[in-house]
Design a protein around this motif. Structure first.
Motif, PDB file in Angstrom:
ATOM      1  N   ARG A  42     -26.048 -15.110 -30.387  1.00  0.00           N
ATOM      2  CA  ARG A  42     -25.014 -15.043 -31.435  1.00  0.00           C
ATOM      3  C   ARG A  42     -24.899 -16.374 -32.163  1.00  0.00           C
ATOM      4  O   ARG A  42     -24.750 -16.422 -33.381  1.00  0.00           O
ATOM      5  N   SER A  43     -24.947 -17.444 -31.402  1.00  0.00           N
ATOM      6  CA  SER A  43     -24.855 -18.785 -31.990  1.00  0.00           C
ATOM      7  C   SER A  43     -26.050 -19.051 -32.907  1.00  0.00           C
ATOM      8  O   SER A  43     -25.896 -19.547 -34.029  1.00  0.00           O
ATOM      9  N   ASP A  44     -27.253 -18.708 -32.437  1.00  0.00           N
ATOM     10  CA  ASP A  44     -28.465 -18.907 -33.244  1.00  0.00           C
ATOM     11  C   ASP A  44     -28.431 -18.037 -34.502  1.00  0.00           C
ATOM     12  O   ASP A  44     -28.915 -18.436 -35.558  1.00  0.00           O
ATOM     13  N   TYR A  45     -27.865 -16.846 -34.391  1.00  0.00           N
ATOM     14  CA  TYR A  45     -27.775 -15.936 -35.534  1.00  0.00           C
ATOM     15  C   TYR A  45     -26.933 -16.558 -36.647  1.00  0.00           C
ATOM     16  O   TYR A  45     -27.259 -16.432 -37.825  1.00  0.00           O
ATOM     17  N   LYS A  46     -25.857 -17.227 -36.262  1.00  0.00           N
ATOM     18  CA  LYS A  46     -25.014 -17.896 -37.266  1.00  0.00           C
ATOM     19  C   LYS A  46     -25.812 -18.971 -37.995  1.00  0.00           C
ATOM     20  O   LYS A  46     -25.645 -19.177 -39.183  1.00  0.00           O
ATOM     21  N   LYS A  47     -26.691 -19.646 -37.270  1.00  0.00           N
ATOM     22  CA  LYS A  47     -27.539 -20.675 -37.890  1.00  0.00           C
ATOM     23  C   LYS A  47     -28.619 -20.019 -38.747  1.00  0.00           C
ATOM     24  O   LYS A  47     -29.009 -20.550 -39.775  1.00  0.00           O
ATOM     25  N   PHE A  48     -29.106 -18.874 -38.296  1.00  0.00           N
ATOM     26  CA  PHE A  48     -30.192 -18.180 -38.996  1.00  0.00           C
ATOM     27  C   PHE A  48     -29.705 -17.621 -40.333  1.00  0.00           C
ATOM     28  O   PHE A  48     -30.391 -17.696 -41.322  1.00  0.00           O
ATOM     29  N   GLN A  49     -28.508 -17.092 -40.353  1.00  0.00           N
ATOM     30  CA  GLN A  49     -27.979 -16.458 -41.555  1.00  0.00           C
ATOM     31  C   GLN A  49     -28.156 -17.293 -42.819  1.00  0.00           C
ATOM     32  O   GLN A  49     -28.673 -16.804 -43.789  1.00  0.00           O
ATOM     33  N   PRO A  50     -27.703 -18.554 -42.794  1.00  0.00           N
ATOM     34  CA  PRO A  50     -27.873 -19.334 -44.026  1.00  0.00           C
ATOM     35  C   PRO A  50     -29.316 -19.799 -44.247  1.00  0.00           C
ATOM     36  O   PRO A  50     -29.600 -20.523 -45.165  1.00  0.00           O
ATOM     37  N   GLY A  51     -30.231 -19.398 -43.358  1.00  0.00           N
ATOM     38  CA  GLY A  51     -31.636 -19.745 -43.539  1.00  0.00           C
ATOM     39  C   GLY A  51     -32.039 -21.090 -42.959  1.00  0.00           C
ATOM     40  O   GLY A  51     -33.023 -21.673 -43.365  1.00  0.00           O
ATOM     41  N   GLY A  69     -28.398  -2.027 -30.634  1.00  0.00           N
ATOM     42  CA  GLY A  69     -26.974  -2.064 -30.988  1.00  0.00           C
ATOM     43  C   GLY A  69     -26.294  -3.385 -30.687  1.00  0.00           C
ATOM     44  O   GLY A  69     -25.099  -3.418 -30.401  1.00  0.00           O
ATOM     45  N   PHE A  70     -27.055  -4.471 -30.753  1.00  0.00           N
ATOM     46  CA  PHE A  70     -26.479  -5.790 -30.466  1.00  0.00           C
ATOM     47  C   PHE A  70     -25.344  -6.094 -31.432  1.00  0.00           C
ATOM     48  O   PHE A  70     -25.457  -5.843 -32.629  1.00  0.00           O
ATOM     49  N   GLU A  71     -24.254  -6.599 -30.910  1.00  0.00           N
ATOM     50  CA  GLU A  71     -23.096  -6.952 -31.737  1.00  0.00           C
ATOM     51  C   GLU A  71     -23.136  -8.450 -32.008  1.00  0.00           C
ATOM     52  O   GLU A  71     -22.957  -9.252 -31.096  1.00  0.00           O
ATOM     53  N   TRP A  72     -23.367  -8.799 -33.249  1.00  0.00           N
ATOM     54  CA  TRP A  72     -23.563 -10.204 -33.608  1.00  0.00           C
ATOM     55  C   TRP A  72     -22.263 -10.981 -33.685  1.00  0.00           C
ATOM     56  O   TRP A  72     -22.209 -12.131 -33.299  1.00  0.00           O
ATOM     57  N   ASN A  73     -21.268 -10.357 -34.233  1.00  0.00           N
ATOM     58  CA  ASN A  73     -20.018 -11.080 -34.434  1.00  0.00           C
ATOM     59  C   ASN A  73     -18.965 -10.464 -33.540  1.00  0.00           C
ATOM     60  O   ASN A  73     -18.301  -9.509 -33.907  1.00  0.00           O
ATOM     61  N   ILE A  74     -18.842 -11.009 -32.347  1.00  0.00           N
ATOM     62  CA  ILE A  74     -17.860 -10.446 -31.429  1.00  0.00           C
ATOM     63  C   ILE A  74     -16.894 -11.535 -31.004  1.00  0.00           C
ATOM     64  O   ILE A  74     -17.282 -12.582 -30.530  1.00  0.00           O
ATOM     65  N   LEU A  75     -15.678 -11.265 -31.294  1.00  0.00           N
ATOM     66  CA  LEU A  75     -14.622 -12.124 -30.783  1.00  0.00           C
ATOM     67  C   LEU A  75     -14.035 -11.339 -29.626  1.00  0.00           C
ATOM     68  O   LEU A  75     -14.210 -10.142 -29.526  1.00  0.00           O
ATOM     69  N   ASP A  76     -13.357 -11.995 -28.750  1.00  0.00           N
ATOM     70  CA  ASP A  76     -12.714 -11.243 -27.687  1.00  0.00           C
ATOM     71  C   ASP A  76     -11.538 -10.520 -28.312  1.00  0.00           C
ATOM     72  O   ASP A  76     -10.389 -10.800 -28.051  1.00  0.00           O
ATOM     73  N   SER A  77     -11.867  -9.586 -29.163  1.00  0.00           N
ATOM     74  CA  SER A  77     -10.848  -8.900 -29.943  1.00  0.00           C
ATOM     75  C   SER A  77     -10.152  -7.834 -29.113  1.00  0.00           C
ATOM     76  O   SER A  77     -10.705  -7.316 -28.143  1.00  0.00           O
ATOM     77  N   TRP A  78      -8.974  -7.495 -29.534  1.00  0.00           N
ATOM     78  CA  TRP A  78      -8.184  -6.480 -28.849  1.00  0.00           C
ATOM     79  C   TRP A  78      -8.933  -5.154 -28.847  1.00  0.00           C
ATOM     80  O   TRP A  78      -9.002  -4.486 -27.823  1.00  0.00           O
ATOM     81  N   ASP A  79      -9.533  -4.787 -29.976  1.00  0.00           N
ATOM     82  CA  ASP A  79     -10.233  -3.505 -30.078  1.00  0.00           C
ATOM     83  C   ASP A  79     -11.417  -3.411 -29.119  1.00  0.00           C
ATOM     84  O   ASP A  79     -11.647  -2.364 -28.510  1.00  0.00           O
ATOM     85  N   ALA A  80     -12.157  -4.509 -28.979  1.00  0.00           N
ATOM     86  CA  ALA A  80     -13.306  -4.508 -28.071  1.00  0.00           C
ATOM     87  C   ALA A  80     -12.842  -4.312 -26.627  1.00  0.00           C
ATOM     88  O   ALA A  80     -13.418  -3.511 -25.879  1.00  0.00           O
ATOM     89  N   ARG A  81     -11.793  -5.008 -26.232  1.00  0.00           N
ATOM     90  CA  ARG A  81     -11.266  -4.856 -24.867  1.00  0.00           C
ATOM     91  C   ARG A  81     -10.712  -3.452 -24.662  1.00  0.00           C
ATOM     92  O   ARG A  81     -10.878  -2.865 -23.599  1.00  0.00           O
ATOM     93  N   TYR A  82     -10.051  -2.913 -25.683  1.00  0.00           N
ATOM     94  CA  TYR A  82      -9.496  -1.562 -25.568  1.00  0.00           C
ATOM     95  C   TYR A  82     -10.620  -0.558 -25.303  1.00  0.00           C
ATOM     96  O   TYR A  82     -10.497   0.308 -24.432  1.00  0.00           O
ATOM     97  N   GLU A  83     -11.731  -0.686 -26.030  1.00  0.00           N
ATOM     98  CA  GLU A  83     -12.866   0.227 -25.816  1.00  0.00           C
ATOM     99  C   GLU A  83     -13.423   0.076 -24.403  1.00  0.00           C
ATOM    100  O   GLU A  83     -13.817   1.064 -23.774  1.00  0.00           O
ATOM    101  N   GLU A  84     -13.456  -1.162 -23.894  1.00  0.00           N
ATOM    102  CA  GLU A  84     -13.915  -1.373 -22.522  1.00  0.00           C
ATOM    103  C   GLU A  84     -12.955  -0.717 -21.529  1.00  0.00           C
ATOM    104  O   GLU A  84     -13.376  -0.153 -20.521  1.00  0.00           O
TER     105      GLU A  84
END
Length: 153
Positions: A42-51, A69-84
Motif C-alpha cells: 500500500r505504501s509503495d502504491y502511494k509512491k507509484f501513483q504519482p509515477g 481484490g487487493f484494497e489499496w486505500n484502507i484505513l481502519d475505517s468503521w465500515d471495514a471493521r463492520y464487514e469483518e
C-alpha cells in the motif's frame, strides 16, 4: 524458486481465500511478515501513483494484486471493521469477539470500542464517534451491547 515478493503474494492469495478480503492486520499473529508486506504494498502504491520510479511496485504486480481484490486505500475505517464483524457473526453465531482475537486483534479491540462508545452515546454525549445509524447497523446483526448481561441470561 519464488522470489520473496512472489512468495508473499501466494501467502496473500491463501489469506484472501480463507478470510475473504486482503485486509491482513499489520501485526497478523499467524504471519507477521505478511502483514508488514501488505502494508508495504500500500505504501509503495502511494509512491507509484504519482509515477515515482524509485518504488519496487510495478504495473504487473499491481495487476496481480488487483486480480485478487487487493484494497489499496484502507484505513481502519468503521465500515471495514463492520464487514469483518458481519463475517465473524456468520462464522461464530454471535458478536462476542474476544478482545484479543488472535485471527484479527484489530476487530476485537474495535468491538470493545463500540461497546464503550455506546455507553457514552446513551446519555447523549456528542463527543463519541458512534451514531444512531451505526447503532442500527450493529443491532441489525444482533450486536450484544452488554455482554455481561447476555452471559447471565
Amino acid at each position: 524458486i519464488l522470489d520473496s515478493w512472489d512468495a508473499r503474494y501466494e501467502e496473500l492469495v491463501s489469506y484472501v481465500k480463507e478470510f475473504g478480503n486482503s485486509r491482513v492486520p499489520q501485526k497478523f499473529a499467524r504471519n507477521p511478515v505478511l502483514g508488514r508486506w501488505v502494508n508495504k504494498q500500500r505504501s509503495d502504491y502511494k509512491k507509484f501513483q504519482p509515477g515515482i520510479a524509485s518504488c519496487s511496485l510495478t504495473g504487473d504486480k499491481i495487476q496481480l494484486l488487483n486480480k485478487i481484490g487487493f484494497e489499496w486505500n484502507i484505513l481502519d475505517s468503521w465500515d471495514a471493521r463492520y464487514e469483518e464483524l458481519v463475517s465473524y457473526v456468520k462464522e461464530f453465531g454471535n458478536s462476542r469477539v474476544p478482545q484479543k482475537f488472535a485471527r484479527n486483534p484489530v476487530l476485537g479491540r474495535w468491538v470493545n470500542k463500540q461497546r464503550s462508545d455506546y455507553k457514552k452515546f446513551q446519555p447523549g454525549i456528542a463527543s463519541c464517534s458512534l451514531t444512531g445509524d451505526k447503532i442500527q447497523l450493529l443491532n441489525k446483526i444482533g450486536f450484544e451491547w452488554n455482554i455481561l448481561d447476555s452471559w447471565d441470561a
